[in-house]
Scaffold this motif. Structure first.
Motif, mmCIF file in Angstrom:
data_model
loop_
_atom_site.group_PDB
_atom_site.id
_atom_site.type_symbol
_atom_site.label_atom_id
_atom_site.label_comp_id
_atom_site.label_asym_id
_atom_site.label_seq_id
_atom_site.Cartn_x
_atom_site.Cartn_y
_atom_site.Cartn_z
ATOM 1 N N ALA A 1 39.598 3.448 6.799
ATOM 2 C CA ALA A 1 39.510 4.878 6.473
ATOM 3 C C ALA A 1 40.680 5.354 5.610
ATOM 4 C CB ALA A 1 39.430 5.701 7.754
ATOM 5 N N GLU A 2 41.873 4.839 5.877
ATOM 6 C CA GLU A 2 43.047 5.294 5.125
ATOM 7 C C GLU A 2 43.079 4.730 3.709
ATOM 8 O OE1 GLU A 2 46.647 4.619 7.258
ATOM 9 O OE2 GLU A 2 46.086 5.898 8.944
ATOM 10 N N LEU A 3 42.295 3.695 3.456
ATOM 11 C CA LEU A 3 42.262 3.090 2.122
ATOM 12 C C LEU A 3 41.260 3.781 1.205
ATOM 13 C CD1 LEU A 3 42.203 -0.681 3.194
ATOM 14 C CD2 LEU A 3 44.182 0.603 2.344
ATOM 15 N N ILE A 4 40.267 4.414 1.799
ATOM 16 C CA ILE A 4 39.187 5.029 1.021
ATOM 17 C C ILE A 4 39.481 6.509 0.807
ATOM 18 C CG2 ILE A 4 36.723 5.524 0.941
ATOM 19 C CD1 ILE A 4 37.366 2.564 0.691
ATOM 20 N N THR A 5 39.827 6.855 -0.428
ATOM 21 C CA THR A 5 40.103 8.250 -0.753
ATOM 22 C C THR A 5 38.787 9.025 -0.831
ATOM 23 O OG1 THR A 5 39.907 7.900 -3.142
ATOM 24 C CG2 THR A 5 42.085 7.519 -2.135
ATOM 25 N N PRO A 6 38.855 10.349 -0.757
ATOM 26 C CA PRO A 6 37.632 11.143 -0.912
ATOM 27 C C PRO A 6 36.930 10.857 -2.238
ATOM 28 C CG PRO A 6 39.393 12.492 -0.008
ATOM 29 C CD PRO A 6 40.014 11.188 -0.391
ATOM 30 N N GLU A 7 37.712 10.587 -3.272
ATOM 31 C CA GLU A 7 37.131 10.303 -4.587
ATOM 32 C C GLU A 7 36.343 8.990 -4.565
ATOM 33 O OE1 GLU A 7 40.266 13.187 -4.853
ATOM 34 O OE2 GLU A 7 40.315 11.148 -4.041
ATOM 35 N N ILE A 8 36.915 7.971 -3.921
ATOM 36 C CA ILE A 8 36.222 6.683 -3.829
ATOM 37 C C ILE A 8 34.934 6.836 -3.027
ATOM 38 C CG2 ILE A 8 36.328 4.350 -2.872
ATOM 39 C CD1 ILE A 8 39.311 4.318 -3.536
ATOM 40 N N LYS A 9 35.029 7.502 -1.889
ATOM 41 C CA LYS A 9 33.851 7.686 -1.045
ATOM 42 C C LYS A 9 32.746 8.411 -1.809
ATOM 43 C CE LYS A 9 32.206 9.630 3.324
ATOM 44 N NZ LYS A 9 32.565 10.387 4.550
ATOM 45 N N ALA A 10 33.133 9.482 -2.507
ATOM 46 C CA ALA A 10 32.136 10.269 -3.250
ATOM 47 C C ALA A 10 31.494 9.434 -4.352
ATOM 48 C CB ALA A 10 32.795 11.513 -3.847
ATOM 49 N N ALA A 11 32.307 8.628 -5.036
ATOM 50 C CA ALA A 11 31.785 7.825 -6.144
ATOM 51 C C ALA A 11 30.830 6.741 -5.647
ATOM 52 C CB ALA A 11 32.942 7.194 -6.912
ATOM 53 N N VAL A 12 31.179 6.101 -4.542
ATOM 54 C CA VAL A 12 30.321 5.044 -4.004
ATOM 55 C C VAL A 12 29.012 5.634 -3.484
ATOM 56 C CG1 VAL A 12 30.108 3.229 -2.272
ATOM 57 C CG2 VAL A 12 32.279 3.547 -3.461
ATOM 58 N N GLU A 13 29.099 6.748 -2.774
ATOM 59 C CA GLU A 13 27.892 7.372 -2.252
ATOM 60 C C GLU A 13 26.998 7.887 -3.384
ATOM 61 O OE1 GLU A 13 26.601 7.502 0.785
ATOM 62 O OE2 GLU A 13 28.235 6.217 1.465
ATOM 63 N N GLU A 14 27.618 8.374 -4.440
ATOM 64 C CA GLU A 14 26.836 8.826 -5.597
ATOM 65 C C GLU A 14 26.123 7.637 -6.239
ATOM 66 O OE1 GLU A 14 27.343 11.126 -9.920
ATOM 67 O OE2 GLU A 14 29.122 10.579 -8.750
ATOM 68 N N ALA A 15 26.837 6.518 -6.370
ATOM 69 C CA ALA A 15 26.224 5.321 -6.941
ATOM 70 C C ALA A 15 25.057 4.848 -6.080
ATOM 71 C CB ALA A 15 27.267 4.219 -7.087
ATOM 72 N N LYS A 16 25.242 4.872 -4.764
ATOM 73 C CA LYS A 16 24.163 4.448 -3.869
ATOM 74 C C LYS A 16 22.944 5.343 -4.031
ATOM 75 C CE LYS A 16 24.478 4.948 0.700
ATOM 76 N NZ LYS A 16 24.815 4.683 2.127
ATOM 77 N N ALA A 17 23.154 6.638 -4.095
ATOM 78 C CA ALA A 17 22.050 7.574 -4.254
ATOM 79 C C ALA A 17 21.307 7.329 -5.569
ATOM 80 C CB ALA A 17 22.562 9.010 -4.198
ATOM 81 N N LYS A 18 22.049 7.019 -6.607
ATOM 82 C CA LYS A 18 21.428 6.785 -7.913
ATOM 83 C C LYS A 18 20.692 5.447 -7.956
ATOM 84 C CE LYS A 18 24.388 9.750 -10.738
ATOM 85 N NZ LYS A 18 25.373 9.828 -11.847
ATOM 86 N N ILE A 19 21.179 4.466 -7.220
ATOM 87 C CA ILE A 19 20.461 3.194 -7.127
ATOM 88 C C ILE A 19 19.140 3.414 -6.393
ATOM 89 C CG2 ILE A 19 20.466 0.921 -6.020
ATOM 90 C CD1 ILE A 19 23.491 0.800 -6.578
ATOM 91 N N ILE A 20 19.204 4.175 -5.309
ATOM 92 C CA ILE A 20 17.997 4.445 -4.522
ATOM 93 C C ILE A 20 16.979 5.238 -5.338
ATOM 94 C CG2 ILE A 20 17.118 5.725 -2.526
ATOM 95 C CD1 ILE A 20 19.729 4.953 -1.063
ATOM 96 N N SER A 21 17.447 6.190 -6.124
ATOM 97 C CA SER A 21 16.542 7.017 -6.929
ATOM 98 C C SER A 21 16.034 6.295 -8.166
ATOM 99 C CB SER A 21 17.247 8.306 -7.366
ATOM 100 O OG SER A 21 18.236 8.024 -8.360
ATOM 101 N N GLY A 22 16.719 5.206 -8.535
ATOM 102 C CA GLY A 22 16.332 4.469 -9.733
ATOM 103 C C GLY A 22 17.108 4.863 -10.966
#
Length: 334
Positions: A297-318
């Motif tokens: 948790a301490e290694l993952i900044t809010p920016e990293i978390k947001a970017a990874v989750e955004e990428a996942k959402a975009k992969i799922i949406s195509g």
């Protein structure tokens, strides 16, 4: 609606039928090289098997392969002992399961990391590893301070190149200027269980400037994680959540939900809902993901978390299409 005695009787009958079916099931699993406690691929399968046993109380026969010659022998032995559903772990068991399944057409079989067999009594599971690897590549690119990251694979086969390709795509999409080092451990099954070699390769990449090293190497990856931690750098785990192997030194883990495949296999067999054919699990199906817990948790900044989750959402949406290494046996980026 009135709960009639007929409805009650039907429920009792259905429950009895389900119990009888569960009593008839005799499941078996053949773990591959590295053993069920390899902290990686096999252990992920074990977690799914254990969940099934804990929920149902049904014991699962098991065998841990220690040499290539044992795969077919173990599988046939399970079928001969009356196993009604046999789960093979890993692509290396493909030939064995195809042969034994043909010999025991009334026995159900399932295999993970295989999608090309053409037999009526086999369920096959494939995964979109490149999608999960893309996600951890995004995290690595955002976390790296040196502009250099690494990848250590196990056995040099298309499957592992597939992992690497997804990772490189995630890194380069986030920061095209980052350099990605890649090494494979070997060309034989021994490459899955050589922590010393994994550590050596990780140290070599770190010496060249990599500050984050992702592994897809089974038990060999234990050495990668240790080497990164010892050097004050970061590793990325694979298959199971490996964040806890070196808390604070594992940026994240690419989760390949082989536990879901194992659990589904036995649960469906127990409930009478087992269907054969090919199932491919990606981000949309919850088959691949990234790990975030108290250990990183301490290694993952809010920016990293947001970017990874955004990428996942975009992969799922195509919106993001992660290219497969398998398409041309090459990666479009390097």
């Amino acid at each position: 609606m009135k709960f009639t005695k007929f409805a009650a009787a039907a429920l009792v009958a259905a429950g009895a039928a389900a119990a009888a079916h569960a009593a008839e099931i005799k499941p078996a699993v053949i773990y591959d090289m590295g053993g069920k406690f390899d902290k990686s691929f096999n252990e992920g399968v074990y977690n799914g098997v254990k969940k099934f046993s804990d929920e149902t109380g049904i014991e699962v026969m098991e065998f841990e392969v220690t040499s290539e010659t044992q795969r077919e022998q173990a599988m046939r032995r399970m079928a001969e002992r009356g196993a009604t559903i046999v789960l093979g772990v890993g692509f290396a068991q493909a030939d064995a399961i195809a042969k034994v399944a043909a010999e025991f057409p009334d026995t159900k079989f399932s295999i993970i990391d295989v999608t090309w067999l053409d037999q009526p009594n086999i369920r096959q599971y494939g995964f979109k590893e490149h999608e999960g690897s893309y996600l951890v590549g995004v995290a690595a690119a955002l976390k790296s301070e040196t502009g250099k990251v690494g990848f250590v694979g196990g056995m040099d086969i298309p499957l592992i190149r597939h992992f690497a390709c997804g990772y490189v795509q995630g890194v380069k999409a986030t920061n095209p200027n980052i350099e990605v080092f890649q090494n494979m451990t070997g060309s034989t099954p021994a490459a899955w269980n050589d922590p010393a070699k994994g550590a050596e390769l990780a140290r070599s990449q770190i010496d060249r400037g990599a500050d984050i090293v992702y592994h897809a190497a089974g038990g060999t990856g234990v050495g990668v994680i240790r080497a990164a931690a010892d050097a004050g750098k970061l590793a990325i785990g694979v298959d199971s959540n490996q964040n806890g192997m070196a808390p604070g030194s594992v940026l994240t883990s690419m989760l390949k939900r082989v536990d879901v495949a194992a659990y589904e296999t036995f649960k469906d067999a127990a409930s009478g809902n087992f269907e054969t054919g090919v199932r491919v699990l990606g981000a949309a199906e919850g088959g691949v993901d990234w790990a975030l817990d108290e250990n990183n948790a301490e290694l993952i900044t809010p920016e990293i978390k947001a970017a990874v989750e955004e990428a996942k959402a975009k992969i799922i949406s195509g919106e993001i299409k992660v290219e497969e290494y398998y398409a041309n046996n090459s990666c479009p980026v390097s």
